[in-house]
Design a protein around this motif. Structure first.
Motif, short mmCIF file in Angstrom:
data_model
loop_
_atom_site.label_atom_id
_atom_site.label_comp_id
_atom_site.label_asym_id
_atom_site.label_seq_id
_atom_site.Cartn_x
_atom_site.Cartn_y
_atom_site.Cartn_z
N TYR A 103 -7.13 3.80 -1.46
CA TYR A 103 -6.04 4.17 -2.66
C TYR A 103 -6.68 5.49 -3.20
N MET A 140 -5.90 -3.41 -4.87
CA MET A 140 -5.29 -2.10 -4.96
C MET A 140 -4.39 -1.91 -6.12
N GLN A 151 0.78 -1.12 0.11
CA GLN A 151 0.08 -0.09 -0.03
C GLN A 151 0.77 1.20 -0.22
N LYS A 195 -4.70 0.43 -9.29
CA LYS A 195 -3.44 1.38 -9.74
C LYS A 195 -3.12 1.34 -11.15
#
Lengths: 121, 711
Positions: free
Chosen positions: B487, B516, B457, B520
């Motif tokens: 996020y 996540m 993260q 992205k």
């Protein structure tokens, strides 16, 4: 540790699942088990009563998504009822009202099942 | 230091060898002396003879002592050895007449002129007796010391000294006046024998079966000793040969035979008295052994299955049952574990029967059930008459029951009940240990996993906020312990286009962190090719259909600012509303839209809306995740939308950084007595910030304002 439990009532062929407490990533497996057991017994008409649910997290919402496909494939459904405003807001934000039938009262939700059945007959 | 060890081993061997060589040497001297010199009937030669024989005996005894101590001592084997040697001597004694009859025509007459052949045979004969006596004495010594708790060597040594004194007094054969000395020593020896023989402590420790054999053996051996004693005392050929060989040895023979007769008679009675309690003793000893073994196992075995297997195996033995199993609680039901001598089907049925009829004692103690009172379940393959059960507890909670079952008509007695009680206590401790261990391993694994998730993260989120001429940007991210899956990101697409996203992946931990990372990747590439937020979200949902689990979903809001046109486009897929603050008025931008991954059909596309806002100077755009509004205080109350909006309005004249500082401060204060359950993300964008109010009166305009002027 927040507690969560479920109980089931048979309302004339429709299974009403009562949720109580906090439904989050830690307690989600309890509800998963409940749904698995119902599906195992080929019980596909399910109403979930949220009256006593204090909190639901995203992992809790995920449980409904995990089973809905299987249930609908077997011409059943999960209908949701008796949500507090707070819980409804969480469902609403995510767009659940577009995917699930949400009713004010349990009775309404249960009746909807029998109405659909009548229509089919 | 291997070399030294080697030497040491050699040293021990040398010592043992030395004793053997010494024994051989002395024996050879004795042999030569007997064959060639002993015929002279002088006091001196008799003395030399006795000394040589004594030395032979002692050196042999010492050598044998070394030999016997190289192995663990088994009293039963010692008794059998004594018996065999006795039997050999019995035959020697019996046949001595036919061997030596050639030289002794009359029993009373002494041999007058022995030839070399006689000397040879007499030497061999006497030597066999000597060796046998040495072994028997050694065996008695070992039996005496075996399982002796106190230091009692004085008694035994005194006795041996008197044996020697009594033996040597046999030399006084030519002085009848002094025969009382011989008798006195003999009587004292016998008294000492009786005293020492009473101290038989090893009987108790042998098992019942061996006790019964011992009973029979001791009768036979004591009779053999008596017969040998009688044969040796009468003036038959044996007695004469030995007497002629050495009067002391003859006397010693008698003493040792007496010792044997007394010892084995006492042994017989001792064993006899031990027989009735033998079974109980065996059981107790076995129980102690099992518990010892089990407590060793507790510290060694950490595997629950292994442990359960051992528990049932030992349970059968400690309470004399035919079958055993563990009924382990899983949820509301009991599952059979580690079954011994019973099928899973049977054990589960029996367990079910007991708990359905509430036959268990609620107090958490062991109980016995007589199954004869109930009709037999038709599907059980075997019939059991009695059940004993004891609860297995961990963390003060009954986790299961240990069951033992009997097929025969005799119920479990109190002993069995006690045994299973004690044993289940031990088993509980062991099981609790193994559960604790498993838990701690699991906990450690989860913590490692969370470390990885947090690391992912941290790397995914932007390291710093982009600097932009017209947008004042601030972002705060506070991770929850369990990694919530928040996020956010900014995309400076070109000079005229600025994109941003906020998303919250459902679930927690490492699985959330992986999604996540995927999100992205998707948005970073889509933002380069597609402009409008709605189209990006539609495309993202399509891509996610291939990879996302059905129970996972992502709420997201994507925004795009057209800098030239000063227009903000926002699309929202199930995420919290985007807040717009203009002139101290809050507007929640909440275009409709289902969360990503919830629906892959036309519903998603149809529901998705996009809002278009013409930006004005000082407009504030706030993106957040539910970690803020759902932050909880100690009463489990939410921070709430209204509270959040109020703080935003109150601070809307400050810079983006200052606003987010104040929001976070309030949230932290609110939830300070409760742990943070979810990630908190707050992103604030302030459009064309001009009229900047000073944070503190009298202070120069803040850095943000300066930068804006410069730009």
């Amino acid at each position: 540790m927040a507690e969560f439990s479920t109980s089931i009532k048979d309302a004339g062929g429709v299974n009403v699942v009562y949720l109580k407490g906090y439904l989050d990533a830690h307690t989600a497996p309890v509800l998963e088990n409940t749904f698995s057991n119902l599906i195992e017994k080929s019980k596909y008409s399910i109403v979930v009563n949220f009256k006593d649910l204090s909190y639901i997290s995203s992992a809790g919402l995920g449980v409904f998504m995990a089973f809905i496909e299987k249930i609908r494939d077997n011409s059943g459904d999960i209908k949701l009822s008796s949500m507090s405003d707070k819980v409804f807001n969480i469902f609403d934000l995510l767009g659940f009202p577009l995917l699930y039938e949400i009713y004010k009262s349990e009775e309404e939700a249960v009746n909807k099942f029998s109405e659909t059945k009548k229509l089919e007959n | 230091m291997p070399k030294l060890n080697f030497l040491k081993i050699n040293g021990v061997e040398l010592k043992s060898n030395l004793k053997f060589q010494l024994f051989l040497g002395i024996t050879s001297v004795l042999f030569l002396f007997r064959i060639f010199i002993s015929s002279q009937n002088s006091i001196v030669s008799e003395l030399i003879n006795e000394i040589l024989i004594t030395l032979t005996f002692i050196s042999l005894f010492l050598y044998l002592l070394d030999l016997i101590h190289s192995k663990p001592i088994d009293p039963f084997a010692l008794v059998i050895n004594i018996g065999i040697l006795n039997a050999i001597m019995f035959f020697l004694l019996t046949f001595s007449k036919s061997i030596f009859g050639l030289w002794y025509d009359q029993a009373e007459t002494q041999i007058s002129n022995p030839g070399i052949l006689y000397n040879l045979i007499s030497f061999v004969y006497s030597f066999i007796i000597l060796v046998s006596l040495a072994i028997i004495l050694l065996a008695f010594r070992e039996l005496y010391y075996y399982r002796q708790k106190k230091n009692v060597s004085t008694y035994f040594n005194t006795m041996v000294v008197f044996f020697f004194l009594a033996s040597f007094s046999g030399l006084l054969k030519n002085l009848p006046d002094l025969s009382y000395i011989k008798d006195t020593f003999f009587i004292i020896s016998v008294l000492l024998i009786i005293i020492n023989s009473i101290r038989i402590s090893w009987i108790a420790f042998i098992v019942k079966k061996e006790k019964i054999s011992l009973l029979i053996l001791s009768v036979i051996i004591s009779i053999l000793f008596v017969v040998n004693l009688a044969n040796g005392s009468s003036s038959n050929d044996h007695a004469q040969v030995i007497f002629e060989f050495s009067p002391a040895l003859n006397q010693f023979f008698k003493i040792l035979m007496t010792y044997g007769a007394i010892y084995f008679s006492i042994l017989f009675f001792t064993t006899l008295f031990h027989i009735p309690t033998a079974e109980a003793f065996d059981r107790k000893a076995q129980e102690v052994n099992f518990l010892q073994y089990f407590s060793k196992l507790i510290t060694e075995s950490l595997d629950f299955k292994d442990l359960a297997d051992t528990v049932t195996e030992i349970a059968i033995k400690v309470c004399n049952a035919n079958a055993a199993w563990i009924a382990w609680k899983e949820g509301e039901e009991f599952k059979s574990l580690a079954n011994k001598n019973i099928g899973y089907y049977d054990s589960e049925n029996l367990t079910k029967f007991i708990f359905e009829n509430n036959l268990e004692k609620t107090s958490g103690f062991s109980f016995i059930i007589n199954l004869k009172k109930y009709t037999r379940h038709p599907e059980l393959s075997e019939e059991f008459f009695f059940l004993a059960a004891a609860p297995l507890k961990a963390h003060n909670e009954i986790k299961g029951y240990l069951f033992a079952a009997k097929k025969n008509d005799i119920s479990f007695d109190d002993e069995d009940k006690n045994a299973i009680d004690t044993f289940s206590d031990y088993a509980s401790v062991a099981i609790e240990n193994s559960i604790l261990l498993e838990e701690s391993i699991e906990k450690e694994r989860l913590e490692k996993e969370l470390d990885v998730a947090r690391e992912i993260q941290r790397k995914i989120l932007p390291a710093k906020n982009p600097k932009h001429d017209k947008i004042n940007i601030s972002s705060v991210f506070i991770p929850a312990f369990e990694v919530g899956g928040d996020y956010y990101d900014f995309f400076e697409i070109n000079e005229n286009k600025f994109g941003f996203i906020i998303a919250d992946v459902s679930g927690k931990g490492i699985s959330a962190a992986f999604i996540m990372a995927e999100i992205k990747g998707i948005f970073e590439s889509l933002s380069k090719t597609i402009e409008r937020p709605k189209d990006i979200l539609i495309k993202a949902n399509e891509i996610l259909e291939r990879t996302l689990d059905r129970k996972n979903f992502v709420s997201a809001a994507y925004g795009l600012i057209d800098i030239q046109k000063e227009i903000l486009y926002i699309s929202r897929a199930g995420h919290c509303p985007v807040v717009l603050i203009r002139n101290n008025i809050i507007e929640n931008l909440r275009p409709s839209g289902i969360g990503l991954g919830l629906n892959f059909g036309p519903q998603f596309v149809n529901s998705l809306d996009e809002v278009e806002i013409k930006l004005e100077d000082d407009d504030i755009i706030v993106l957040y995740t539910d970690g803020i509004t759902e932050a909880k205080n100690k009463n489990m109350e939410d921070f709430g939308d209204k509270h959040f909006e109020k703080i935003l309005i109150e601070n809307s004249s400050f810079s983006a950084d200052e606003i987010s500082n104040r929001v976070i401060k309030e949230v932290t204060l609110f939830s300070q007595n409760n742990s943070q359950h979810d990630d908190i993300t707050l992103v604030i964008l302030k459009w064309k910030q001009k009229k900047l109010k000073n944070v503190n009166l009298g202070e120069v305009p803040s850095l943000d304002g300066m930068e804006l002027k410069n730009g």
